[in-house]
Write a protein that holds these residues in place. Structure first.
Motif, PDB file in Angstrom:
ATOM      1  N   ILE A  78       0.839  -1.203   0.000  1.00  0.00           N
ATOM      2  CA  ILE A  78       0.000   0.000   0.000  1.00  0.00           C
ATOM      3  C   ILE A  78       0.872   1.250   0.000  1.00  0.00           C
ATOM      4  N   VAL A  85      -5.235   3.433  -2.538  1.00  0.00           N
ATOM      5  CA  VAL A  85      -6.119   2.270  -2.525  1.00  0.00           C
ATOM      6  C   VAL A  85      -6.892   2.168  -1.209  1.00  0.00           C
ATOM      7  N   VAL A  86      -6.416   2.855  -0.177  1.00  0.00           N
ATOM      8  CA  VAL A  86      -7.102   2.833   1.120  1.00  0.00           C
ATOM      9  C   VAL A  86      -8.516   3.396   1.001  1.00  0.00           C
ATOM     10  N   ALA A  88     -10.640   2.639  -0.960  1.00  0.00           N
ATOM     11  CA  ALA A  88     -11.575   1.572  -1.340  1.00  0.00           C
ATOM     12  C   ALA A  88     -12.394   1.078  -0.152  1.00  0.00           C
ATOM     13  N   LEU A  89     -11.996   1.431   1.059  1.00  0.00           N
ATOM     14  CA  LEU A  89     -12.770   1.052   2.244  1.00  0.00           C
ATOM     15  C   LEU A  89     -14.122   1.754   2.282  1.00  0.00           C
ATOM     16  N   ILE A 147      -8.013  -7.617   5.078  1.00  0.00           N
ATOM     17  CA  ILE A 147      -8.257  -6.343   4.405  1.00  0.00           C
ATOM     18  C   ILE A 147      -6.941  -5.716   3.953  1.00  0.00           C
ATOM     19  N   TYR A 150      -5.526  -7.784   0.966  1.00  0.00           N
ATOM     20  CA  TYR A 150      -6.235  -7.551  -0.298  1.00  0.00           C
ATOM     21  C   TYR A 150      -5.966  -6.146  -0.835  1.00  0.00           C
ATOM     22  N   MET A 151      -5.934  -5.158   0.047  1.00  0.00           N
ATOM     23  CA  MET A 151      -5.652  -3.803  -0.413  1.00  0.00           C
ATOM     24  C   MET A 151      -4.219  -3.688  -0.924  1.00  0.00           C
ATOM     25  N   ALA A 154      -4.149  -5.201  -4.316  1.00  0.00           N
ATOM     26  CA  ALA A 154      -4.781  -4.282  -5.270  1.00  0.00           C
ATOM     27  C   ALA A 154      -3.845  -3.124  -5.613  1.00  0.00           C
ATOM     28  N   ALA A 155      -3.125  -2.630  -4.599  1.00  0.00           N
ATOM     29  CA  ALA A 155      -2.168  -1.546  -4.847  1.00  0.00           C
ATOM     30  C   ALA A 155      -1.068  -2.005  -5.799  1.00  0.00           C
TER      31      ALA A 155
END
Length: 250
Positions: A78, A85-86, A88-89, A147, A150-151, A154-155
């Motif tokens: 991240i 990308v944070v 996205a929460l 979490i 996954y983040m 995604a990053a």
């Protein structure tokens, strides 16, 4: 469904972990990964008759180290690749996705159904743990770790879309790759053991209700009532797991 999990979870989880070797050894033939997976599965099922009591004390440290590892890697990715990308929460982006994509957005949720598989196996194991312990473990360790993992992935993918098929192992920093790979393989064995134990529990309950053919049930512990072993089911699961893995090599 739990019996199907008892076949698919060990085979797919162990195979996916072993496939991480190909990230660093691209020239490794696929059959070697299949062979290693089959050896691990045979060893796992062959040890079921001794019960989990003798090795169960290792399960918690392995899973704890695994969760801390993936959360640490997630935080690194991240920060290093895409801190945005944070955001996205926020539920707003889910709403925006469905608003823009409509029916296709809901259909795309089928691609993440694996995120919730195993929930039925957890209910089979509820007799071994209290509701409070499950809630505390999930809310304080498991959910935050997943979490972050996954983040972080995604990053990483936001900058390396070409690594979509092997994003998990590609996203691991070089310096910690092998320790994370080893703990990932051990974690898949523990997860597989949990599903196998859940399968035994479900079949035992079904047998008590006369909903399953009579099978031999062996209690592997004098202290813990729920630790059981069913030879016929064990070997059946092993054969089907090996068939699933072998079919993937064709």
């Amino acid at each position: 469904m739990v019996i199907a999990d008892g076949i698919l979870t060990p085979s797919m989880s162990v195979l996916s972990a072993v496939y991480g070797i190909k990230t660093k050894a691209g020239g490794l033939h696929e059959n070697y990964a299949i062979l290693i997976t089959c050896m691990i599965l045979v060893g796992l099922f062959a040890l079921q008759h001794i019960g989990t009591q003798r090795v169960g004390f290792l399960f918690t440290p392995i899973i704890l180290v695994w969760l801390l590892s993936i959360s640490g890697v997630g935080i690194y990715n991240i920060i290093h690749w895409n801190p945005r990308v944070v955001s996205a929460l926020s539920p707003y982006y889910v709403y925006k996705l469905f608003k823009l994509t409509g029916k296709d957005g809901w259909t795309s949720l089928g691609g993440i159904v694996l995120c919730i598989t195993g929930a039925e196996a957890m209910f089979a194991d509820l007799g071994h743990f209290s509701q409070l312990s499950i809630r505390i473990a999930f809310t304080t360790i498991i959910y935050p770790s997943l979490i972050l993992a996954y983040m972080g992935e995604a990053a990483y993918l936001s900058k390396h879309k070409e690594d979509l098929q092997r994003s998990f192992y590609r996203a691991i920093p070089e310096v910690v790759f092998w320790p994370v790979f080893i703990i990932a393989t051990l974690a898949t064995v523990v997860a597989s053991q949990a599903v196998i134990s859940a399968t035994f529990s479900i079949i035992s309950q079904c047998r008590a209700l006369n909903c399953f053919p009579r099978v031999k049930i062996i209690h592997t512990s004098n202290q813990v009532h729920g630790q059981i072993y069913i030879p016929e089911v064990n070997w059946m699961l092993m054969v089907f797991c090996l068939l699933v893995v072998s079919q993937l090599s064709l």
